[in-house]
Design a protein around this motif. Structure first.
Motif, PDB file in Angstrom:
ATOM      1  N   PRO A   1     -64.307  46.206   2.872  1.00  0.00           N
ATOM      2  CA  PRO A   1     -65.731  45.832   2.950  1.00  0.00           C
ATOM      3  C   PRO A   1     -66.439  46.368   4.193  1.00  0.00           C
ATOM      4  N   GLU A   2     -65.755  46.478   5.309  1.00  0.00           N
ATOM      5  CA  GLU A   2     -66.418  46.990   6.512  1.00  0.00           C
ATOM      6  C   GLU A   2     -66.681  48.486   6.389  1.00  0.00           C
TER       7      GLU A   2
ATOM      8  N   MET B   1     -88.023  50.406  -1.443  1.00  0.00           N
ATOM      9  CA  MET B   1     -87.880  51.411  -2.499  1.00  0.00           C
ATOM     10  C   MET B   1     -86.427  51.846  -2.570  1.00  0.00           C
ATOM     11  N   SER B   2     -85.946  51.953  -3.767  1.00  0.00           N
ATOM     12  CA  SER B   2     -84.538  52.281  -3.963  1.00  0.00           C
ATOM     13  C   SER B   2     -84.210  53.682  -3.432  1.00  0.00           C
ATOM     14  N   ILE B   3     -83.054  53.815  -2.815  1.00  0.00           N
ATOM     15  CA  ILE B   3     -82.594  55.107  -2.296  1.00  0.00           C
ATOM     16  C   ILE B   3     -81.690  55.745  -3.341  1.00  0.00           C
ATOM     17  N   ALA B   4     -82.007  57.001  -3.709  1.00  0.00           N
ATOM     18  CA  ALA B   4     -81.226  57.711  -4.727  1.00  0.00           C
ATOM     19  C   ALA B   4     -80.030  58.389  -4.077  1.00  0.00           C
TER      20      ALA B   4
ATOM     21  N   HIS C   1     -65.056  58.475  -6.001  1.00  0.00           N
ATOM     22  CA  HIS C   1     -66.505  58.306  -6.141  1.00  0.00           C
ATOM     23  C   HIS C   1     -66.840  56.952  -6.756  1.00  0.00           C
ATOM     24  N   GLY C   2     -65.984  56.508  -7.660  1.00  0.00           N
ATOM     25  CA  GLY C   2     -66.222  55.205  -8.273  1.00  0.00           C
ATOM     26  C   GLY C   2     -66.131  54.080  -7.251  1.00  0.00           C
ATOM     27  N   ALA C   3     -65.147  54.180  -6.371  1.00  0.00           N
ATOM     28  CA  ALA C   3     -64.992  53.143  -5.348  1.00  0.00           C
ATOM     29  C   ALA C   3     -66.164  53.172  -4.366  1.00  0.00           C
ATOM     30  N   ILE C   4     -66.576  54.377  -4.006  1.00  0.00           N
ATOM     31  CA  ILE C   4     -67.715  54.479  -3.071  1.00  0.00           C
ATOM     32  C   ILE C   4     -68.978  53.927  -3.732  1.00  0.00           C
TER      33      ILE C   4
ATOM     34  N   LEU D   1     -71.600  50.408  -2.951  1.00  0.00           N
ATOM     35  CA  LEU D   1     -73.047  50.475  -2.721  1.00  0.00           C
ATOM     36  C   LEU D   1     -73.820  49.550  -3.657  1.00  0.00           C
ATOM     37  N   GLN D   2     -73.090  48.762  -4.464  1.00  0.00           N
ATOM     38  CA  GLN D   2     -73.765  47.967  -5.484  1.00  0.00           C
ATOM     39  C   GLN D   2     -74.672  46.883  -4.936  1.00  0.00           C
ATOM     40  N   SER D   3     -74.324  46.358  -3.770  1.00  0.00           N
ATOM     41  CA  SER D   3     -75.098  45.209  -3.293  1.00  0.00           C
ATOM     42  C   SER D   3     -76.408  45.609  -2.615  1.00  0.00           C
ATOM     43  N   GLY D   4     -76.614  46.869  -2.342  1.00  0.00           N
ATOM     44  CA  GLY D   4     -77.852  47.276  -1.700  1.00  0.00           C
ATOM     45  C   GLY D   4     -78.846  47.837  -2.704  1.00  0.00           C
ATOM     46  N   ASP D   5     -80.003  48.273  -2.202  1.00  0.00           N
ATOM     47  CA  ASP D   5     -81.032  48.801  -3.087  1.00  0.00           C
ATOM     48  C   ASP D   5     -80.843  50.316  -3.221  1.00  0.00           C
ATOM     49  N   PHE D   6     -79.778  50.651  -3.926  1.00  0.00           N
ATOM     50  CA  PHE D   6     -79.434  52.047  -4.128  1.00  0.00           C
ATOM     51  C   PHE D   6     -79.365  52.359  -5.621  1.00  0.00           C
ATOM     52  N   THR D   7     -79.759  53.569  -5.991  1.00  0.00           N
ATOM     53  CA  THR D   7     -79.528  54.077  -7.333  1.00  0.00           C
ATOM     54  C   THR D   7     -78.459  55.144  -7.197  1.00  0.00           C
ATOM     55  N   VAL D   8     -77.297  54.908  -7.774  1.00  0.00           N
ATOM     56  CA  VAL D   8     -76.145  55.747  -7.479  1.00  0.00           C
ATOM     57  C   VAL D   8     -75.698  56.523  -8.709  1.00  0.00           C
TER      58      VAL D   8
END
Lengths: 244, 244, 244, 244
Positions: free
Chosen positions: A206-207, A1-4, A29-32, A36-43
């Motif tokens: 990336p790390e 389930m996506s994390i908000a 905030h844009g960089a952060i 998070l784009q590659s994971g299952d996150f809703t940002v």
């Protein structure tokens, strides 16, 4: 389930300094968020100058994990919003506090200490050593993360002893720092992560992005019990309690 | 060297209830002070209705360990004094918070949580089990302290995970409680100790007195470093730092 | 991704006692395995009387989390296998130790203490209170789990202070117990969970099953760094090290 | 009351190397004992080549705190004596493990881990930063102790997470290390302190001596409860227990 996830950024440096805007054209905030784009996150993001700093009751109620970056305008964050964030953390929302967010009202209120530290902008090299290789926040990370240039933060760092210490930083100039610190507070979890001075491209690393993503997963709420506080049974002779 | 102790007591119940005055004719602070007579302590008291609640800058500067008992008038403690106590703890003063002091502004500010809990006045029996027999606060104590009647406090107790957990309480009615909790905050140390409802003669109990005396010794300041916070060296190329 | 679980059971009581066989017709390991059916786990079992106690190098290499139940034959577990399990835990395998496994060689070796405790078989009622509602092991659990009849385990429990304490038990007879304890050891994670005496149907209890399933997920390995131990760089003047 | 200290030293390097004998003409144990002269300590020594390594039952029974230095002959320490020391620690004796004692059987047995680390003999400078200024082991110490030349020890250090972390070391070559670590085990307390390679005059350093003296005071036994383990009350219906 996506994390908000809600990424909160003070968003002042980027508008006032060309140098910083060049590093973070979409804001810190844009960089952060990009990290998070590659994971299952809703940002989504929220910033200081929005109404209620972008942190309405609705936004917080819909947030699983709040990421916090602030620096020069900590005092402009209203006490009411600080209290609202504190309550929401104690009720289960995760909180990831980055770099100069150590001096945010939100973090200081939740820690109960000054959160003071040493600092220096002198292009120190930083090495963040993993001191707990079993921790999910260290997933996918090598023995250390090396940042060629960063602001130095040094001990003593006036925080409560972490429940788990994940990273300890080394700096060229002779200092060390507890740079990845986990806390439980109420039904919520808090992670403090040191790197990310606005004049360095740290959030494109990336790390560093991996650590932030890991910490969001770690801090996401669990369906633990909602405690009942207050009177437990009648104020009456024990004989009148339900059988035990 | 004698330890300078200030016993802070709200001191309202004893003036308003004949029942409580009969248990604590010299006030709860009087009973706590009496329990410290056999050790090398210099004890004074301070109460809510004194100017500045008895906690002037001078009093706090001269206090090694502050003991805190409050219950019904937490809100009457001024925010300025709360901040003053917090600063003094972070600067090294020990703090021993008793029983209903869990809801004091001072404790909540230093913990960062609500410090909520369950409770019931039903003459439960309490057993405080020692879960760390190596700790100086358990010195001279048996496997458990039994109090024949006390107010019940039950989990979940909304506090940060203690650095050291010394006691866990059992109550007749089916509850448990982390009842002896140690914290480091800044240069100071904090101990929370559960027992001591105003309608029971708990502070006349020799084992309870022993724990309080032990905790005062444990919380007394040490001559640890006074951290320098802020800029550490010039904001300049590392080459300009003193040699490392 | 499925988590590979090996349930290790001494498997003696069930073969020697009709009463116990009636409660656990498929062995205690069978009941524990059945409790893991609804999650994404691949479960196999291993027992004392198999060659190498069922814990060959291959089996351990293919195990993400090892669950351990033993009681009357701890001494029959060979030291070689104990060392093998210890190494595998330090290398990342999770370990969930149940009930009387507190006295297993494996647990005692990893804790460094006697792991002694008090006990009594007197049909005490047990309540396991959640003292950390933010912890993933408390996911889906209420404020406490109540077991109508269980063996009593009481403090002092001779273990290292847990990194995280999740449950504290209350027993009718007047005892308390730290009954859900988390530890990091090397790259591995360990959870000790108290309930499960062989004469009670505890492992058929859905909440107990939920806690075990949660703990397996929590203890599953992460891809943290594999530390390099030993010489780090040449034993030579610092000038000959790679540039820092 | 005087604290009875036994300084255990392997005492091989000093007899085999002129260079080391020149630094420690009275043995490393002699230098450590000399550093304890100004406090209220009664100090004796014990060495590997004495019968029972100098650690007879009588010696241990009369020891409040045992200090341990070993390096090249860890394997020659008999398992029987290791077990004897472990039992005595769990029964209350303090233990201060120095430097290469991290690999002693005694320390590894009490920790349950490999206690492995990185190392390098390259004349690194070491700075031991105080990260807990409230701790009695930091009494009288400045913000950091600087040792101009020492062997490097680096993370990952395979130890359990300390109950209290007092020092974190910085090394010139880019490493960090948790160099002052406190543990409770049973009724005893353990402190690991990093510095002290045999080729450097570290134990003549007054600040290092101060830390060792502080740690001895901290680790000295307290009169905490002696737990009763085993059966607690009759294995019988609860009704037959004494009234609760």
């Amino acid at each position: 389930m996506s994390i908000a996830v809600t990424v909160w950024n003070e968003f002042r440096h980027e508008k006032e300094s060309e140098e910083i805007a060049a590093i973070y054209p979409d804001g810190i905030h844009g960089a952060i968020a990009a990290g998070l784009q590659s994971g299952d996150f809703t940002v989504r993001s929220a910033t200081l100058d929005e109404p209620e700093h972008g942190l309405t009751e609705d936004v917080l109620a819909g947030t699983d994990v709040l990421i916090w970056w602030g620096h020069k305008a900590h005092r402009e964050v209203s006490d009411e919003i600080v209290l609202r964030v504190q309550r929401r953390v104690l009720d289960g929302m995760g909180l990831v506090v980055l770099h100069s967010g150590h001096h945010s009202k939100v973090f200081k209120t939740l820690m109960g200490t000054t959160c003071n530290l040493k600092w220096r902008e002198a292009n120190d090299k930083e090495r963040l050593w993993v001191v707990n290789p079993s921790h999910p926040i260290a997933d996918g990370i090598g023995e250390y993360i090396e940042l060629p240039e960063e602001e130095m933060y040094g001990e003593f760092f006036d925080i409560p002893q972490p429940d788990d210490l994940v990273f300890v930083s080394w700096f060229t100039g002779g200092e060390v720092f507890r740079s990845g610190c986990c806390y439980q507070r109420g039904r919520g979890k808090i992670f403090y992560f040191r790197p990310g001075h606005e004049t360095y491209p740290t959030y494109h690393n990336p790390e560093v992005q991996r650590v932030i993503a890991n910490s969001v997963k770690w801090a996401a709420p669990v369906d633990g019990p909602v405690p009942n506080f207050g009177l437990n049974g009648p104020n009456a002779p024990l004989e009148q309690l339900p059988p035990r």
